[in-house]
Design an enzyme around this catalytic site. Structure first.
Site, PDB file in Angstrom:
ATOM      1  N   CYS A 126      -7.863  -2.644   0.322  1.00  0.00           N
ATOM      2  CA  CYS A 126      -7.510  -4.016  -0.051  1.00  0.00           C
ATOM      3  C   CYS A 126      -8.760  -4.902  -0.007  1.00  0.00           C
ATOM      4  CB  CYS A 126      -6.403  -4.554   0.842  1.00  0.00           C
ATOM      5  SG  CYS A 126      -5.614  -6.036   0.186  1.00  0.00           S
ATOM      6  N   ASP A 195      -2.668  -8.107   8.721  1.00  0.00           N
ATOM      7  CA  ASP A 195      -1.861  -9.302   8.458  1.00  0.00           C
ATOM      8  C   ASP A 195      -1.101  -9.701   9.716  1.00  0.00           C
ATOM      9  OD1 ASP A 195      -2.200  -7.827   5.720  1.00  0.00           O
ATOM     10  OD2 ASP A 195      -1.753  -9.929   5.265  1.00  0.00           O
TER      11      ASP A 195
HETATM   12  P1  RI2 Z   1      -8.511 -11.018   5.907  1.00  0.00           P
HETATM   13  C1  RI2 Z   1      -4.455  -9.164   2.922  1.00  0.00           C
HETATM   14  O1  RI2 Z   1      -3.193  -9.453   2.473  1.00  0.00           O
HETATM   15  C2  RI2 Z   1      -4.710  -7.676   3.109  1.00  0.00           C
HETATM   16  O2  RI2 Z   1      -3.602  -6.979   3.608  1.00  0.00           O
HETATM   17  C3  RI2 Z   1      -5.865  -7.765   4.078  1.00  0.00           C
HETATM   18  O3  RI2 Z   1      -6.120  -6.539   4.708  1.00  0.00           O
HETATM   19  C4  RI2 Z   1      -5.363  -8.830   5.029  1.00  0.00           C
HETATM   20  O4  RI2 Z   1      -4.737  -9.787   4.183  1.00  0.00           O
HETATM   21  C5  RI2 Z   1      -6.391  -9.458   5.919  1.00  0.00           C
HETATM   22  O5  RI2 Z   1      -7.347 -10.167   5.168  1.00  0.00           O
HETATM   23  P2  RI2 Z   1      -2.883 -10.019   0.956  1.00  0.00           P
HETATM   24  O6  RI2 Z   1      -2.878 -11.521   1.087  1.00  0.00           O
HETATM   25  O7  RI2 Z   1      -7.850 -12.090   6.701  1.00  0.00           O
HETATM   26  O8  RI2 Z   1      -3.875  -9.508  -0.013  1.00  0.00           O
HETATM   27  O9  RI2 Z   1      -9.238 -10.041   6.808  1.00  0.00           O
HETATM   28  O10 RI2 Z   1      -1.501  -9.509   0.686  1.00  0.00           O
HETATM   29  O11 RI2 Z   1      -9.365 -11.534   4.789  1.00  0.00           O
END
Ligand code: RI2
Length: 310
Positions: A126, A195
């Site tokens: 991701c 998350d």
């Molecule tokens: P940071 C994201 O969720 C991903 O799951 C990623 O690993 C997590 O948030 C943490 O991101 P999405 O919003 O806070 O893409 O480390 O569903 O940047």
């Protein structure tokens, strides 16, 4: 930006990533307070504020970072006597949360960098700023690193990761999600984001993270989760289960092209603590099982959702 505009951007994932939506949530509540034109009636303001809070929290249900940010922003507001003092308190809280979250990210990067040696192949999934922080620092400090970034279907946030790393000059290879186990034999360490971290140490992150953890475990590759303390969930201590967000089927393919076919699109999964080598927080590297201690340190204990009126 109005609260509604900010909430829309979070819901549609124009603003995404658990840390970024947390800061956007705090900013949204702050902007709501600053733009409030409902007069001096304290009860009316508090009632509108609760609506704003619930509206913001409904945008994305899984990442506890958003909830923790919004509640941080509302800390002590009810103790203030006037609407203006309440607004001032909200602004101070929101600014404080954003500064703390940025500081936490920096510390996580410094710690994670120490777990990276020159010559390492790293895998991530991701797009997590917490997970990338250490990798980018390692590269900038002169260590030779290479990253395998998974595509991360259906929204392909891996594309963002690949572009961000390439822009920083970090050598990066984009792989399909189905290529995780095949490439794992070339990998020295994995870093992923979170998350929500549950009180038992399970980590909720982008769908596919648990597969990566399993493949890393099989190949004896260290698997680190990078998570600021505001991604830990005190609600899970009171028995609450984390709601896994189910997004629109059209993110996978156009259902019209598949008459009679159902889709399933949960966008997060749970990685059990036994597959996690450590969680890198701003308080240091902790075993996943120590999540409980972080929750006590940060929040003082557990809370029941319906009792939390802070
Ligand atoms: P940071 C994201 O969720 C991903 O799951 C990623 O690993 C997590 O948030 C943490 O991101 P999405 O919003 O806070 O893409 O480390 O569903 O940047």
């Amino acid at each position: 930006m109005s609260l509604e505009e900010m909430a829309k951007k979070i819901e549609t994932m124009e603003i995404r990533g658990a840390g970024r939506i947390a800061r956007a949530g705090a900013t949204g509540i702050k902007d709501f307070a600053l733009e409030y034109k409902g007069g001096d009636d304290v009860a009316k303001f508090l009632s509108e504020l609760r609506k704003a809070r619930d509206f913001m929290l409904a945008t994305r249900p899984t990442a506890v970072s958003l909830r923790n940010a919004v509640y941080y922003t509302l800390r002590g507001v009810k103790e203030e006597k006037t609407v203006q003092d309440m607004i001032n308190r909200i602004v101070k809280n929101a600014d404080e949360f954003i500064a703390l979250s940025e500081k936490a990210l920096e510390k996580i990067g410094k710690i994670a960098e120490k777990r990276i040696q020159s010559g390492y192949n790293i895998m991530t999934t991701c797009n997590s700023h917490a997970a990338l922080a250490g990798i980018i620092r390692a590269h900038k400090s002169g260590k030779k690193v290479h990253v395998f970034a998974t595509e991360s279907r259906p929204k392909q946030q891996g594309f963002i990761t690949a572009r961000e790393l390439a822009k920083e000059g970090v050598p990066v290879t984009l792989i399909c999600d189905s290529g995780v186990r095949h490439h794992m034999r070339m990998v020295d360490v994995c870093f992923v984001g979170a998350d929500t971290v549950c009180s038992n140490g399970a980590v909720i992150n982008k769908i596919g993270t648990s597969q990566l953890a399993l493949a890393a475990h099989e190949a004896r590759v260290p698997f680190y989760v990078c998570a600021e303390s505001f991604k830990f969930s005190q609600l899970t201590m009171s028995g609450e289960l984390v709601e896994i967000e189910e997004r629109d089927w059209s993110e996978i393919a156009d259902p019209k092209d598949f008459p009679g076919v159902k889709f399933s699109n949960p966008v997060f999964d749970a990685t059990p603590p036994e597959y996690i080598s450590g969680i890198i927080t701003e308080f240091g590297v902790i075993p996943a099982y120590a999540a409980y201690d972080i929750i006590i340190k940060q929040f003082g204990g557990f809370v029941f959702e319906d009792e939390d009126e802070s």
